[in-house]
Design a protein around this motif. Structure first.
Motif, mmCIF file in Angstrom:
data_model
loop_
_atom_site.group_PDB
_atom_site.id
_atom_site.type_symbol
_atom_site.label_atom_id
_atom_site.label_comp_id
_atom_site.label_asym_id
_atom_site.label_seq_id
_atom_site.Cartn_x
_atom_site.Cartn_y
_atom_site.Cartn_z
ATOM 1 N N VAL A 100 15.222 -6.413 4.431
ATOM 2 C CA VAL A 100 14.044 -7.199 4.066
ATOM 3 C C VAL A 100 12.842 -6.311 3.792
ATOM 4 N N THR A 101 12.711 -5.181 4.498
ATOM 5 C CA THR A 101 11.551 -4.312 4.352
ATOM 6 C C THR A 101 11.485 -3.756 2.939
ATOM 7 N N PRO A 102 10.341 -3.902 2.252
ATOM 8 C CA PRO A 102 10.245 -3.407 0.878
ATOM 9 C C PRO A 102 10.097 -1.901 0.782
ATOM 10 N N THR A 103 9.930 -1.188 1.893
ATOM 11 C CA THR A 103 9.740 0.258 1.881
ATOM 12 C C THR A 103 10.757 0.919 2.807
ATOM 13 N N PRO A 104 11.073 2.214 2.564
ATOM 14 C CA PRO A 104 12.095 2.873 3.375
ATOM 15 C C PRO A 104 11.567 3.592 4.613
ATOM 16 N N ASP A 105 10.270 3.536 4.885
ATOM 17 C CA ASP A 105 9.724 4.310 5.998
ATOM 18 C C ASP A 105 9.991 3.605 7.324
ATOM 19 N N VAL A 106 9.982 4.407 8.396
ATOM 20 C CA VAL A 106 10.301 3.904 9.727
ATOM 21 C C VAL A 106 9.218 2.958 10.247
ATOM 22 N N PHE A 107 7.942 3.237 9.901
ATOM 23 C CA PHE A 107 6.850 2.415 10.409
ATOM 24 C C PHE A 107 6.999 0.967 9.954
ATOM 25 N N ASN A 108 7.237 0.760 8.671
ATOM 26 C CA ASN A 108 7.391 -0.610 8.173
ATOM 27 C C ASN A 108 8.672 -1.247 8.678
ATOM 28 N N LEU A 109 9.716 -0.427 8.906
ATOM 29 C CA LEU A 109 10.941 -0.963 9.499
ATOM 30 C C LEU A 109 10.662 -1.519 10.889
ATOM 31 N N MET A 110 9.924 -0.779 11.694
ATOM 32 C CA MET A 110 9.576 -1.252 13.031
ATOM 33 C C MET A 110 8.644 -2.463 12.958
ATOM 34 N N LEU A 111 7.798 -2.491 11.924
ATOM 35 C CA LEU A 111 6.877 -3.614 11.760
ATOM 36 C C LEU A 111 7.637 -4.918 11.534
ATOM 37 N N PHE A 112 8.793 -4.828 10.888
ATOM 38 C CA PHE A 112 9.621 -6.008 10.680
ATOM 39 C C PHE A 112 10.536 -6.273 11.872
ATOM 40 N N ALA A 113 11.121 -5.208 12.428
ATOM 41 C CA ALA A 113 12.152 -5.373 13.447
ATOM 42 C C ALA A 113 11.588 -5.832 14.789
ATOM 43 N N THR A 114 10.394 -5.365 15.148
ATOM 44 C CA THR A 114 9.840 -5.705 16.464
ATOM 45 C C THR A 114 9.645 -7.212 16.643
ATOM 46 N N PRO A 115 8.992 -7.922 15.690
ATOM 47 C CA PRO A 115 8.894 -9.380 15.871
ATOM 48 C C PRO A 115 10.240 -10.079 15.872
ATOM 49 N N MET A 116 11.205 -9.539 15.115
ATOM 50 C CA MET A 116 12.522 -10.161 15.081
ATOM 51 C C MET A 116 13.218 -10.058 16.434
ATOM 52 N N VAL A 117 13.088 -8.897 17.093
ATOM 53 C CA VAL A 117 13.670 -8.747 18.426
ATOM 54 C C VAL A 117 12.998 -9.702 19.405
ATOM 55 N N THR A 152 0.837 -1.209 0.000
ATOM 56 C CA THR A 152 0.000 0.000 0.000
ATOM 57 C C THR A 152 0.869 1.254 0.000
ATOM 58 N N PHE A 153 1.944 1.233 0.770
ATOM 59 C CA PHE A 153 2.841 2.387 0.802
ATOM 60 C C PHE A 153 3.498 2.606 -0.558
ATOM 61 N N LEU A 154 3.981 1.548 -1.189
ATOM 62 C CA LEU A 154 4.659 1.684 -2.474
ATOM 63 C C LEU A 154 3.716 2.197 -3.559
ATOM 64 N N LEU A 155 2.486 1.689 -3.568
ATOM 65 C CA LEU A 155 1.530 2.117 -4.595
ATOM 66 C C LEU A 155 1.003 3.530 -4.354
ATOM 67 N N SER A 156 1.112 4.014 -3.126
ATOM 68 C CA SER A 156 0.581 5.349 -2.814
ATOM 69 C C SER A 156 1.595 6.457 -3.020
ATOM 70 N N ILE A 157 2.856 6.134 -3.327
ATOM 71 C CA ILE A 157 3.891 7.160 -3.464
ATOM 72 C C ILE A 157 3.549 8.132 -4.597
ATOM 73 N N GLY A 158 3.102 7.607 -5.724
ATOM 74 C CA GLY A 158 2.818 8.470 -6.868
ATOM 75 C C GLY A 158 1.398 8.996 -6.907
ATOM 76 N N ARG A 159 0.627 8.693 -5.902
ATOM 77 C CA ARG A 159 -0.767 9.143 -5.886
ATOM 78 C C ARG A 159 -0.838 10.672 -5.759
ATOM 79 N N GLY A 160 -1.653 11.284 -6.612
ATOM 80 C CA GLY A 160 -1.782 12.734 -6.623
ATOM 81 C C GLY A 160 -0.760 13.436 -7.485
ATOM 82 N N ASN A 161 0.161 12.696 -8.070
ATOM 83 C CA ASN A 161 1.182 13.280 -8.951
ATOM 84 C C ASN A 161 1.009 12.803 -10.385
ATOM 85 N N TYR A 162 -0.235 12.561 -10.770
ATOM 86 C CA TYR A 162 -0.584 12.115 -12.126
ATOM 87 C C TYR A 162 0.069 10.779 -12.470
ATOM 88 N N VAL A 163 0.164 9.911 -11.474
ATOM 89 C CA VAL A 163 0.742 8.581 -11.671
ATOM 90 C C VAL A 163 -0.320 7.531 -11.407
#
Length: 325
Positions: free
Chosen positions: A246-263, A173-184
């Motif tokens: 491993v995270t497909p997106t560069p944002d902090v939220f998704n990074l924490m979404l992956f890192a928290t279960p790993m910890v 959802t994050f990746l597909l929303s990057i170009g939203r509103g920019n005629y993409v």
């Protein structure tokens, strides 16, 4: 003097027969590790055993592949759901694009059944891994076969489930929303979508094997629970680096979404390592007290969930965060 010579002469044959080592007396302690020693294999025997285990693992994948072929259409509908939900949420047409004539066949009827067969055959594959390693373990340590297979396969499948229902959906959802509103307008091919799906699902599934890896390192006496606790800060740093890869997106939220279960899995692995250490020392973990505490915590959480649903208007939903008002 004659008695000394007779005594020494009677000992020499015994020493010669044992390769120069003194036989253990009745009062000397017996080394349990030596008594239940490892099986000895030559280098060529190891290669032959490895070849045999690889062939058996591939045979299991082949059987699972044939079974998966009969459900390819249903599996593809299941795999497409994150894309359909993400596109609908962003206001786009919920469909993927076929660019080449062979694309649908390659993805739906070849790559997807292979991915499914890896998950279906994971218990059998991991059993072959254990069977290859087992000759190098002591006899009393080989009884961990069933817990190893069940826990490692369960964690691998649990990682795939977590990636499908939580991590992959948010990332897509994050990746597909990057170009939203920019005629993409997104035009996602089924090959690109499936490649991203495989990378995330398999990547998270392998990451969830962290407790098994820690247990194995302890089993082979490479690490100890104390060593892991003392160096946990370095392990957490490494976990965040792996999560960023491993995270497909560069944002902090998704990074924490992956890192928290790993910890969390890292500390689960330390707990499993501690149980193994207690087993070696002949001590027992206070399971009764621990289970009582866990049941009490679950009851409190159940009560809080009941109040949230009945009095505050929350409801359960089949996606993250699973509880919405």
């Amino acid at each position: 003097m004659a008695n000394g010579e007779d005594s020494s002469s009677t000992r020499l044959p015994a020493l010669a027969g044992t390769g120069g080592s003194v036989p253990p007396t009745a009062g000397s302690p017996v080394n349990d590790d030596e008594e239940e020693g490892m099986l000895r294999m030559s280098f060529l025997e190891h290669l032959e055993e490895l070849r045999s285990r690889i062939i058996r693992a591939l045979a299991g994948i082949g059987v699972a592949f044939v079974l998966s072929l009969t459900f390819s259409n249903e599996l593809w509908s299941f795999v497409c759901q994150p894309a359909v939900v993400a596109l609908k949420t962003l206001g786009y047409a919920p469909s993927l694009v076929q660019i080449t004539p062979m694309e649908s066949f390659n993805v739906i009827w070849v790559k997807l059944p292979i991915l499914c067969s890896v998950f279906l055959a994971s218990p059998w594959i991991l059993y072959q891994v254990w069977a290859f390693i087992a000759p190098g373990l002591y006899r009393r340590e080989r009884r961990w076969a069933v817990p190893f297979v069940l826990s490692s396969a369960g964690l691998f499948i649990l990682g795939g489930v977590f990636a499908y229902f939580v991590a992959f959906r948010f990332g897509l959802t994050f990746l597909l929303s990057i170009g939203r509103g920019n005629y993409v307008t997104p035009m996602v091919s089924i090959t690109e979508y499936f490649d991203l799906f495989v990378n995330v699902i398999l990547g998270v599934g392998l990451v969830f094997e962290l407790p098994v890896l820690i247990f194995f390192l302890t089993l082979l006496r490479i690490v100890t629970p104390g060593f892991l606790i003392n160096n946990s800060r370095y392990a957490i740093l490494l976990i965040f680096i792996v999560a960023a890869i491993v995270t497909p997106t560069p944002d902090v939220f998704n990074l924490m979404l992956f890192a928290t279960p790993m910890v969390m899995l890292f500390y689960v692995g330390i707990f499993a390592s501690y149980l193994l250490l207690l087993e070696r020392e002949g001590r027992r973990f206070p399971w009764q007290r621990a289970i009582t505490i866990v049941i009490a915590v679950l009851l409190l959480l159940s009560g809080a969930l009941y109040l949230a649903i009945t009095k505050y208007g929350f409801k359960l939903v089949p996606h993250w965060p699973f509880l919405l008002r």
